[in-house]
Enzyme design. Structure first.
Site, mmCIF file in Angstrom:
data_model
loop_
_atom_site.group_PDB
_atom_site.id
_atom_site.type_symbol
_atom_site.label_atom_id
_atom_site.label_comp_id
_atom_site.label_asym_id
_atom_site.label_seq_id
_atom_site.Cartn_x
_atom_site.Cartn_y
_atom_site.Cartn_z
ATOM 1 N N GLU A 259 0.838 -1.200 0.000
ATOM 2 C CA GLU A 259 0.000 0.000 0.000
ATOM 3 C C GLU A 259 0.873 1.251 0.000
ATOM 4 O O GLU A 259 1.894 1.300 0.699
ATOM 5 C CB GLU A 259 -0.917 -0.002 1.222
ATOM 6 N N HIS A 282 -7.787 1.183 2.022
ATOM 7 C CA HIS A 282 -7.636 0.729 3.419
ATOM 8 C C HIS A 282 -8.389 1.658 4.395
ATOM 9 O O HIS A 282 -7.826 2.118 5.394
ATOM 10 C CB HIS A 282 -6.163 0.636 3.807
#
Ligand SMILES: NC(=O)c1ccc[n+]([C@@H]2O[C@H](COP(=O)([O-])OP(=O)(O)OC[C@H]3O[C@@H](n4cnc5c(N)ncnc54)[C@H](O)[C@@H]3O)[C@@H](O)[C@H]2O)c1
Length: 399
Positions: A259, A282
């Site tokens: 990420e 997220h």
């Protein structure tokens, strides 16, 4: 009076809770690097951080006054927990505060995918009136498969049932089935049965790649797939293929193996641009309600430890919740967990004619924690003798 340093804009509730308990609180909006942090901890008993401040071994060893660190988030990877334990510094986090937020996003995703809101929304934004019932379904009566029936999975089970879904779950541990949920004895048994699969497993290393081409192929045709747990548990190339072939009818993904670090950074994934695919950065647990709950929860833990010696839900110390006994003084003794420490401690108290009103002990690995309530004042001499016990890690008197 204790001093607290709260970094990284922790929720204002935290400052209020600690101030109300008589703690002098200083708030700093940004994170600190380890060197600056070490310099700032002189005379500080309570440190509050979020995910960007690293509390390293060097920081902890340079902060003898530090009693407790509150991670105002879920993860504690940014803190050297082992050194904190060795130094007798309690660490607390907020393991449950955002679980409801994740559950609500999962429910929203399931409905959005079943109704193909993604495609309808995209068409209308492109100026196309695509009114059709084709491929849109109610979730009522549909079979939902939950993989990982922990804090999040089990909450989702209850809410999905309230919406009329039939819930199946698979967990590697024995978990109590809530409501009418049916336990599956293997992942394959679940995959054979359900029309939507949602992953809520934890991040243990053994879960890497547990869901790949074989599992997507095993899913019933035109099923839905969700992952709001950890990115590394799914092979997203395999999910890409399953979505492109149409075997999987839609997917919602909130977590990715790599990420981006900062807001605004570029993002790449094989899933970008696929139909009926919801991608979120997220944010499963990111709501204002979760932030508020984290602020309240962690500040409460820090206050209870500072004021009463309570270590309930500490991530690195033995957990104890000493009761509210009227006492002259409470002695909190953290020590190396070796045979005879309690006997030696009580012998010292007896030699000084100190009567014990209440005493509780807990151990965790190499540490023991005993909280003793006495009905007479514990003098400096007694404390000096207790401090001389070779097993002592930290000794504290709580009035
Ligand atoms: N998307 C987000 O923003 C967000 C927010 C919070 C939590 N999470 C993640 O959600 C996941 C679940 O969180 P939780 O609080 O419910 O965790 P939890 O520890 O309470 O539950 C995890 C469950 O998964 C089970 N499990 C582990 N490996 C398994 C496997 N291979 N197959 C089947 N069951 C397995 C465990 O026995 C446990 O019951 C975690 O990975 C957490 O990091 C994501």
């Amino acid at each position: 009076m204790a001093n607290a340093l709260l970094l990284e804009n922790v929720h204002p509730l935290a400052e209020g809770i600690l101030s109300d308990a008589g703690v002098e609180v200083k708030c700093v909006s940004g994170a600190m690097d380890p060197a600056e942090l070490a310099r700032s901890l002189d005379g500080v008993q309570i440190l509050g951080i979020r995910s960007k401040t690293e509390v390293t071994q060097e920081v902890l060893e340079a902060a003898p006054d530090l009693l407790a660190v509150g991670a105002f988030c879920i993860g504690t990877n940014q803190i050297d927990l082992a050194t904190a334990a060795e130094e007798g510094t309690a660490v607390f986090n907020a393991p449950y505060s955002n679980t409801r937020s994740v559950v609500e996003l999962a429910v929203a995703n399931i409905i959005a995918l079943a109704r193909r809101l993604t495609d309808r929304n995209a068409a209308l934004h492109a100026g196309i009136w695509d009114k059709s019932a084709s491929g849109s379904h109610e979730i009522r009566g549909r079979k939902l498969g939950i993989v990982g029936y922990g804090n999040i999975g089990s909450q989702l089970s209850v809410i999905a049932e309230m919406l009329g879904m039939q819930v199946y779950y698979y967990d590697t541990e024995e978990k109590l089935a809530l409501g009418n949920a049916k336990r599956c004895s293997s992942l394959n048994e679940l995959l054979d049965e359900v029309e939507a699969v949602t992953l809520h497993v934890d991040g243990r290393a053994g879960n890497a790649g547990i869901f790949g081409a074989e599992q997507f192929a095993r899913m019933r045709p035109r099923s839905l797939f969700l992952n709001l747990s950890r990115g590394f548990v799914v092979d997203y190339d395999a999910l890409h293929d399953a979505l492109v072939s149409g075997h999987v009818a839609g997917a919602a993904v909130d977590v990715f193996p790599n990420e981006p670090k900062n807001r605004g950074d570029a993002f790449a994934s094989p899933l970008v641009g696929l139909p009926n695919t919801i991608l979120t950065p997220h944010v499963g647990g990111s709501t204002e309600e979760a932030q508020e709950d984290i602020g309240r929860f962690v500040a409460g833990k820090l206050r209870d430890y500072a004021l009463h010696g309570t270590t309930t839900l500490s991530v690195n110390l033995p957990t104890l919740a000493p009761g509210d006994v009227a006492h002259a003084q409470r002695v909190a003794h953290l020590h190396h967990n070796t045979p005879g420490v309690l006997a030696h401690l009580n012998q010292i108290l007896a030699e000084h004619d100190i009567n014990i009103d209440a005493q509780v002990l807990a151990t965790r690995g190499s540490l023991g924690y005993v909280v003793t309530d006495t009905n007479s004042v514990v003098s400096d001499d007694v404390l000096a003798d207790l401090g001389k016990l070779p097993e002592t890690v930290r000794l504290r008197v709580i009035d």
